[in-house]
Write an enzyme that holds these catalytic residues in place. Structure first.
Site, mmCIF file in Angstrom:
data_model
loop_
_atom_site.group_PDB
_atom_site.id
_atom_site.type_symbol
_atom_site.label_atom_id
_atom_site.label_comp_id
_atom_site.label_asym_id
_atom_site.label_seq_id
_atom_site.Cartn_x
_atom_site.Cartn_y
_atom_site.Cartn_z
ATOM 1 C CG HIS A 10 -0.297 0.052 2.550
ATOM 2 N ND1 HIS A 10 0.377 -1.021 3.092
ATOM 3 C CD2 HIS A 10 -0.214 1.032 3.479
ATOM 4 C CE1 HIS A 10 0.826 -0.707 4.294
ATOM 5 N NE2 HIS A 10 0.494 0.541 4.557
ATOM 6 C CG HIS A 64 0.726 5.748 3.906
ATOM 7 N ND1 HIS A 64 -0.092 5.593 4.997
ATOM 8 C CD2 HIS A 64 1.596 4.707 3.933
ATOM 9 C CE1 HIS A 64 0.276 4.509 5.657
ATOM 10 N NE2 HIS A 64 1.299 3.943 5.039
#
Lengths: 135, 135
Positions: free
Chosen positions: A99, A101
């Site tokens: 992932h 941010h």
């Protein structure tokens, strides 16, 4: 992966504020944001981190970052954003599923940059040689 | 772009500790590292930031990150790394030419994570709706 929180989020088995979804990626708002609008772009395919993802998933994640980040910035009235991946627990990674941010930023928002050191050209060349040998 | 420092670095008109170079990217050590081994992956093509780069350049930069980051981590004896782009001056961007930072990380290396807030599901849904409208 059965036990992975982000795999469950990708399958919508856990509720989230989903911003966007396509074949390979999902975007949702972090429930503990650094700043309001802090979004997470994840790959649907499980890999422990960004460096371990397939090129196809890596490219798809970044395409989604390019699509989503301007909307996050605009909606929050921000002036810019940080796009960050933490790879490894020592780097602050908490969920071991690829992932990135997206953190919208304002002037004087209290998020201090990390301090910089200085390195001599000799130090850099010595370390550079070590890194180049590993490529 | 004539006046851009990273364009000059990409053309090797300015000396640097170059770690790697391919058709679309160059990697060199930051002269003011957050941690020793702090590397910058830049696109050769000029764009003001990661969000403004072409998909081809964006993908190439990330392919290079996947290639270089493990060597940076290994050479510095690190346990992980942060991969970060600062988009806009408010986000800490200093050179307005697409680049990503690779910062090797150790346990208790003094680099504090940014504090997190909490957001209610109502707050997230309201902001999420604003962002989705912009996509």
């Amino acid at each position: 992966m059965d036990s992975c929180l982000f795999c469950k989020l990708a399958l919508h088995e856990i509720p989230s504020t989903t911003l966007f979804e396509d074949e390979r990626t999902v975007v949702f708002l972090d429930i503990n944001p650094v700043r309001p609008g802090h979004a997470l772009v994840i790959s649907k395919a499980h890999a422990p981190d960004l460096l371990a993802s397939s090129r196809e998933d890596l490219h798809a994640v970044m395409d989604t970052v390019q699509k989503i980040a301007p909307a996050v910035v605009q909606a929050t009235g921000a002036l810019g954003c940080n796009v960050t991946a933490n790879v490894g627990a020592a780097a602050g990674q908490v969920i071991f599923h690829t992932h990135l941010h997206i953190i919208p930023r304002h002037e004087e928002d209290g998020l201090a940059p990390w301090p910089h050191e200085s390195a001599t050209s000799e130090q850099r060349e010595a370390l550079g040689e070590q890194i180049r040998r590993l490529l």
